[in-house]
Design a protein around this motif. Structure first.
Motif, PDB file in Angstrom:
ATOM      1  N   PHE A 106       0.852  -1.186   0.000  1.00 28.46           N
ATOM      2  CA  PHE A 106       0.000   0.000   0.000  1.00 28.46           C
ATOM      3  C   PHE A 106       0.888   1.237   0.000  1.00 28.46           C
ATOM      4  O   PHE A 106       1.600   1.492   0.979  1.00 28.46           O
ATOM      5  CB  PHE A 106      -0.929  -0.012   1.210  1.00 28.46           C
ATOM      6  N   HIS A 108       0.391   4.371   0.364  1.00 26.89           N
ATOM      7  CA  HIS A 108       0.135   5.467   1.295  1.00 26.89           C
ATOM      8  C   HIS A 108       0.447   5.072   2.744  1.00 26.89           C
ATOM      9  O   HIS A 108       0.249   5.869   3.649  1.00 26.89           O
ATOM     10  CB  HIS A 108      -1.308   5.949   1.169  1.00 26.89           C
ATOM     11  N   MET A 109       0.929   3.851   2.941  1.00 24.05           N
ATOM     12  CA  MET A 109       1.248   3.414   4.304  1.00 24.05           C
ATOM     13  C   MET A 109       2.742   3.126   4.398  1.00 24.05           C
ATOM     14  O   MET A 109       3.351   2.706   3.414  1.00 24.05           O
ATOM     15  CB  MET A 109       0.511   2.119   4.625  1.00 24.05           C
ATOM     16  N   LYS A 149       8.306   4.651   3.602  1.00 28.93           N
ATOM     17  CA  LYS A 149       7.236   4.350   2.657  1.00 28.93           C
ATOM     18  C   LYS A 149       7.792   3.407   1.578  1.00 28.93           C
ATOM     19  O   LYS A 149       8.981   3.455   1.281  1.00 28.93           O
ATOM     20  CB  LYS A 149       6.747   5.645   1.999  1.00 28.93           C
ATOM     21  N   HIS A 151       7.904   3.463  -1.594  1.00 31.37           N
ATOM     22  CA  HIS A 151       8.646   4.022  -2.724  1.00 31.37           C
ATOM     23  C   HIS A 151      10.054   4.483  -2.336  1.00 31.37           C
ATOM     24  O   HIS A 151      10.839   4.867  -3.193  1.00 31.37           O
ATOM     25  CB  HIS A 151       7.863   5.168  -3.370  1.00 31.37           C
ATOM     26  N   GLN A 152      10.347   4.451  -1.029  1.00 26.33           N
ATOM     27  CA  GLN A 152      11.689   4.844  -0.590  1.00 26.33           C
ATOM     28  C   GLN A 152      12.599   3.638  -0.398  1.00 26.33           C
ATOM     29  O   GLN A 152      13.655   3.753   0.218  1.00 26.33           O
ATOM     30  CB  GLN A 152      11.593   5.611   0.738  1.00 26.33           C
TER      31      GLN A 152
ATOM     32  N   VAL B 218      -7.978   1.483   1.613  1.00 28.10           N
ATOM     33  CA  VAL B 218      -7.033   1.483   0.485  1.00 28.10           C
ATOM     34  C   VAL B 218      -7.476   2.438  -0.631  1.00 28.10           C
ATOM     35  O   VAL B 218      -6.752   3.368  -0.977  1.00 28.10           O
ATOM     36  CB  VAL B 218      -6.849   0.055  -0.077  1.00 28.10           C
ATOM     37  N   PRO B 221      -8.132   6.481   0.693  1.00 22.75           N
ATOM     38  CA  PRO B 221      -6.925   7.284   0.944  1.00 22.75           C
ATOM     39  C   PRO B 221      -6.109   7.537  -0.319  1.00 22.75           C
ATOM     40  O   PRO B 221      -5.511   8.593  -0.458  1.00 22.75           O
ATOM     41  CB  PRO B 221      -6.118   6.445   1.934  1.00 22.75           C
ATOM     42  N   GLN B 222      -6.135   6.564  -1.228  1.00 21.52           N
ATOM     43  CA  GLN B 222      -5.320   6.745  -2.427  1.00 21.52           C
ATOM     44  C   GLN B 222      -5.938   7.704  -3.412  1.00 21.52           C
ATOM     45  O   GLN B 222      -5.251   8.238  -4.273  1.00 21.52           O
ATOM     46  CB  GLN B 222      -5.115   5.398  -3.102  1.00 21.52           C
ATOM     47  N   GLN B 301       8.041  15.910   3.413  1.00 18.86           N
ATOM     48  CA  GLN B 301       8.063  14.852   4.423  1.00 18.86           C
ATOM     49  C   GLN B 301       8.411  13.498   3.831  1.00 18.86           C
ATOM     50  O   GLN B 301       9.172  12.728   4.393  1.00 18.86           O
ATOM     51  CB  GLN B 301       6.677  14.741   5.086  1.00 18.86           C
ATOM     52  N   SER B 302       7.871  13.250   2.648  1.00 18.12           N
ATOM     53  CA  SER B 302       8.052  11.919   2.079  1.00 18.12           C
ATOM     54  C   SER B 302       9.417  11.757   1.433  1.00 18.12           C
ATOM     55  O   SER B 302       9.766  10.687   0.970  1.00 18.12           O
ATOM     56  CB  SER B 302       6.940  11.624   1.072  1.00 18.12           C
ATOM     57  N   GLN B 303      10.186  12.841   1.388  1.00 15.10           N
ATOM     58  CA  GLN B 303      11.507  12.694   0.775  1.00 15.10           C
ATOM     59  C   GLN B 303      12.618  12.514   1.802  1.00 15.10           C
ATOM     60  O   GLN B 303      12.424  12.647   2.966  1.00 15.10           O
ATOM     61  CB  GLN B 303      11.809  13.901  -0.109  1.00 15.10           C
TER      62      GLN B 303
END
Lengths: 381, 303
Positions: A106, A108-109, A149, A151-152, B218, B221-222, B301-303
């Motif tokens: 997933f 987003h998790m 995540k 993708h990392q 799932v 949220p996506q 944040q995600s990076q």
């Protein structure tokens, strides 16, 4: 080929009549718009087995796996897991978990949330979920990646997340759809080890789908070879390699030298097969299921053939004369392509057991290829 | 470092491609807006133009600024305008919600079918654009009016004795806005849902999630980026909507677009109308900027 199984796994439940199969697949058929994807497959898999479904793409192996998971409904037949008929049970109620080929994490998790997903679904207490997720992440060596995540992460790490997410549920059966296909060669070999270790450690039955015969051979206790929607042969890797049930299996697994002939008669010296293309008889010790007068294929594996510079033909052996046309040098061994006098080419392989750069046998050498009668397999046409 | 000619050419080309749309925006959006801002600080007068000059040239390099905040003061002291703003936001928000509730299942459905059926359904979503917006709103008058189709059918079936006052009501405005802007909700939602890997739902089911739980944990949220994009595309133009409340709304349907029109064309109070427009823009820009920042933060944040 390396054998990854440890000694305590040499027990073979399928040979014991007292052992009940854990998973029974009974006469499963699946068609899509009239096209038969899986054709009347019956299969019994035992507890704690690591079973591989092997076949080329489109052979129905993935469809069969998806039917065990519950994503596809068979048109016919039953699937019984641990004594319970699962044929009409939806996937979310089956005691089965799957590692998807694309991993299907997933996005987003984070890793922790991905692994916790299934446990939360069971409605377990928060502390228990956290404990089990932490233990599982440690087991796949991802404890420091809990907050990442998908993708990392690298392909290998993602694969382990997918594995952890499925195994944390402690399923009765773990299904793996080409689990190593997306990894590079070195990582794939290491992961093969890890998967087998994990399977032995956790005592969970694994069913794996793969198109890679080497992978299937090294990892599995038993292999089911599929072709055209049908299960062609089920057996241990050595059974399938040394005693293929059909010409298809012989060609599909490893390399095979094949001669066509007609079974003549059996004497004390062996079974004689008349082979018109060679102009003489081939002698074998086992006739398989073939009757006198039956057209047969005689199959000899390249490593069972000996290759010698011309000299006296060995006694009690089948001998063929030829010229070396091609040499494949693989480091540990060499593969010789020998052009026979009748125009056919056979392959013979030999270990390079001497530490030397010189070639004893080289291009255009006249050689004798020979094999013992015991090393040929007779396949009914 | 020397740049080769082709590199210079390349850069010039890139600059040109960027320059044209920005020039367009500058001439047709930013300049008129600045003129509007200037007018909003002037005072109304009878004559041509119908407002006083804000900048007066005193000769040489000297300017006198005669701007006044009287319009803004009036705007905030009269309840009519505040109520109109509040009502516009409310109508736009509720319409957005209606579009989301209708549009989400539509987008989900379209993303789940295959091939030609999907193309056909998408074409049906876009089909209304082939007709003029105005004509489609007029068509609703024909449907909603007392002697209109809906009332006729209801009376003929015998559900009602007297025609329902459907037209010229707030209900008609909700209907008109939801109907007109629905494609703007469906298309971005479809775009995000279509990208979703179907194996994710299988994975959710495999891990024990029933279809509804899989949707909530799932799919939903996506699709959040699509929900936000669609909502923005519906909400922003709805706030300033004029045609729909004018044609379908009643006297009690107060929307800022209509107030704006009245100030410009009935009262001919250009300065006040301008300040109404400036405040409306601020109301729209502030949440947009906030969202942009929020997105940026998420990405960081995600990076």
């Amino acid at each position: 080929m390396t054998v990854l199984r440890s000694a305590n796994h040499f027990q073979e439940p399928w040979t014991s009549p007292d052992e009940d199969p854990f998973i029974r697949i009974e006469n499963i058929t699946k068609t899509y718009d009239g096209e038969v994807a899986v054709n009347d497959v019956s299969l019994e898999i035992y507890k704690n087995e690591l079973f591989s479904l092997l076949g080329s793409s489109g052979c129905g192996k993935t469809t069969l796996l998806r039917m065990i998971a519950g994503f596809e409904k068979p048109n016919n037949g039953r699937i019984i897991i641990d004594g319970v008929d699962m044929t009409n049970v939806p996937p979310f109620e089956r005691p089965v978990n799957m590692v998807f080929q694309s991993y299907a994490l997933f996005p987003h998790m984070n890793v922790e949330q991905n692994v916790a997903f299934g446990l939360k679904q069971e409605g377990l207490a928060k502390s228990e979920v956290a404990d089990r997720v932490a233990t599982m992440l440690k087991r796949v060596e991802l404890e420091s990646f809990a907050k990442r995540k998908p993708h990392q992460m690298s392909g290998g790490q993602r694969q382990r997340v997918a594995l952890a997410r499925a195994l944390v549920k402690l399923p009765k059966v773990l299904l793996l759809d080409e689990p190593l296909a997306a990894l590079d060669k070195k990582l794939r070999e290491r992961t093969q080890f890890e998967l087998v270790n994990l399977q032995e450690l956790m005592g969970i039955t694994f069913i794996m789908v793969t198109h890679d015969q080497e992978e299937a051979m090294t990892m599995s206790g038993r292999i089911g070879v599929m072709n055209g929607g049908m299960l062609q042969q089920v057996g241990t890797p050595s059974q399938i390699y040394e005693f293929p049930a059909s010409r298809f299996i012989a060609d599909f697994i490893g390399t095979a030298n094949m001669f066509e002939g007609v079974l003549q008669h059996e004497t004390e010296d062996g079974v004689f097969i008349h082979c018109p293309e060679l102009g003489h008889d081939i002698v074998v010790t086992r006739r398989g299921a073939a009757e006198n007068g039956a057209p047969v294929n005689v199959m000899i594996r390249p490593e069972k053939m000996r290759i010698n510079l011309e000299g006296d033909p060995s006694q009690g052996m089948n001998n063929l004369k030829g010229v070396v046309k091609d040499i494949g040098y693989l480091g540990d061994m060499s593969i010789y392509h020998v052009l026979l006098t009748n125009g056919r080419t056979v392959q013979a392989s030999q270990l390079n057991f001497q530490h030397t750069q010189e070639r004893k046998i080289t291009w255009e050498d006249e050689v004798v290829v020979s094999w013992h009668a015991d090393n040929a397999v007779v396949l009914v046409q | 470092m020397m740049l080769r000619f082709s590199q210079i050419q390349n850069r010039m080309g890139r600059l040109l491609v960027l320059l044209i749309p920005y020039l367009w925006m500058l001439v047709f959006f930013l300049l008129p807006f600045l003129i509007l801002v200037r007018i909003s600080f002037s005072e109304t007068r009878i004559g041509l133009p119908p407002y006083t000059e804000v900048f007066e040239w005193l000769g040489g390099l000297a300017f006198e600024i005669k701007g006044s905040l009287v319009n803004y003061h009036f705007l905030f002291s009269d309840n009519l305008y505040l109520a109109a703003y509040a009502n516009s936001i409310k109508i736009a928000a509720i319409s957005t919600l209606i579009c989301l509730i209708i549009g989400y299942p539509m987008a989900l459905g379209i993303s789940r079918v295959k091939g030609q059926v999907r193309t056909f359904l998408l074409m049906l979503v876009i089909l209304p654009f082939w007709t003029s917006f105005l004509i489609r709103v007029y068509a609703w008058i024909g449907l909603l009016k007392n002697e209109g189709l809906i009332n006729h059918v209801l009376q003929w079936v015998g559900l009602i004795d007297h025609p329902l006052p459907l037209l010229h009501s707030t209900f008609a405005v909700y209907l008109g806005i939801s109907y007109s802007y629905l494609p703007f909700m469906v298309l971005p939602l479809y775009a995000t849902l279509e990208k979703m890997d179907p194996a994710l739902l299988e994975a959710a089911a495999d891990l024990g999630a029933k279809p509804m739980q899989a949707f909530l944990r799932v799919t939903l949220p996506q699709s959040l980026p699509g929900i936000i994009a669609g909502s923005m595309l519906v909400f922003i133009p709805s706030i300033g909507e004029f045609v729909i409340p004018d044609l379908l709304g009643g006297t009690d349907t107060l929307m800022i677009g209509k107030v704006l029109w009245n100030e410009f064309f009935l009262n001919r109070d250009w300065p006040l109308a301008s300040s109404v427009a400036v405040i409306m823009l601020i109301i729209l820009v502030v949440p947009l900027v906030w969202w942009q920042r929020h997105q940026q933060k998420l990405e960081d944040q995600s990076q």
